[in-house]
Scaffold this motif. Structure first.
Motif: not given
Length: 244
Positions: A178, A181, A186-188, A208, A210
């Motif tokens: 995470h 990323f 990249l976001q989540t 996930y 992302y």
């Protein structure tokens, strides 16, 4: 349409259980995928063919699992990651929207695990959206090398200003992948807050979605006996706001 609904699901090759007690779940999974009502469904551990299981189960589908699972009107894209004695399996992407192109890259880090990424370009409301489906390795060092390979692949193959989705089973019990990323842009949703594994009593989040260029809105994980009977993972469903 202003909202995009994306699901990721490790389907465990459509079979649950071991030995003579194993059961075929691919038909139930077909109903489940339809119930997800997602615009894009990212799948891992999808069988293209398995000659032994085909002989064992009388109701084994005649078509590859990706095509079998695609709801009416969806386009199915599949590429093989692993070749075994009796067949092959890999990643798939089911899309409610037209698919312009797709390609595959081998991500195998050692000879004991065959891994890969599936990259598709989908047209949503006239906009080109890139979708990458991954299934990272079981070994921590391998996952980090695969994350770095994914970083290089995105820089090489996807325009920097293009909306992007990276979804799948990341096999990461912590947050190292995470953080990698996040450094990639990249976001989540908040990590480790939506457990997906093991399905019967979910303790960790391995799955996930992302994004880059999309705004996260909501995330959910369906629960209950009907879901944990079908796979060792639960599906994860996320919604995102599309760029104007």
């Amino acid at each position: 349409m202003k909202t995009l609904r994306v699901a990721t699901y490790n389907i465990h090759k459509g079979v649950q259980g071991l030995g003579p007690r194993r059961r075929l779940e691919i038909h139930n999974l077909g109903l489940a995928v339809e119930q997800l009502d997602a615009d894009i469904v990212c799948l891992q551990e999808v069988r293209k063919v398995h000659r032994r299981e085909e002989q064992y189960f009388s109701r084994w589908p005649e078509m590859p699992q990706a095509d079998f699972l695609a709801p009416e009107g969806y386009e199915a894209v599949y590429r093989t990651n692993a070749y075994t004695r009796h067949g092959e399996h890999g990643n798939a992407m089911l899309s409610r929207w037209p698919v312009l192109a797709h390609q595959h890259e081998d991500m195998s880090d050692h000879r004991f695990e065959q891994r890969g990424l599936l990259h598709s370009e989908v047209v949503v409301n006239g906009m080109a959206l890139h979708v990458v489906v991954v299934h990272l390795g079981l070994i921590r060092a391998s996952r980090m090398r695969q994350a770095a390979q994914l970083d290089s692949y995105i820089a090489r193959e996807i325009p920097a200003d293009a909306p992007l989705i990276v979804a799948g089973d990341f096999n990461d019990w912590g947050e190292r992948v995470h953080r990698h990323f996040a450094a990639m842009g990249l976001q989540t949703f908040k990590p480790s807050t939506n457990p997906t594994f093991p399905a019967r009593l979910p303790l960790v989040q391995l799955d996930y979605v992302y994004v880059r260029g999309l705004r996260p809105l909501s995330v959910e994980v369906p629960r209950g006996r009907v879901w944990w009977r079908m796979s060792d993972h639960l599906p994860l469903i996320a919604e995102f706001e599309l760029p104007a």
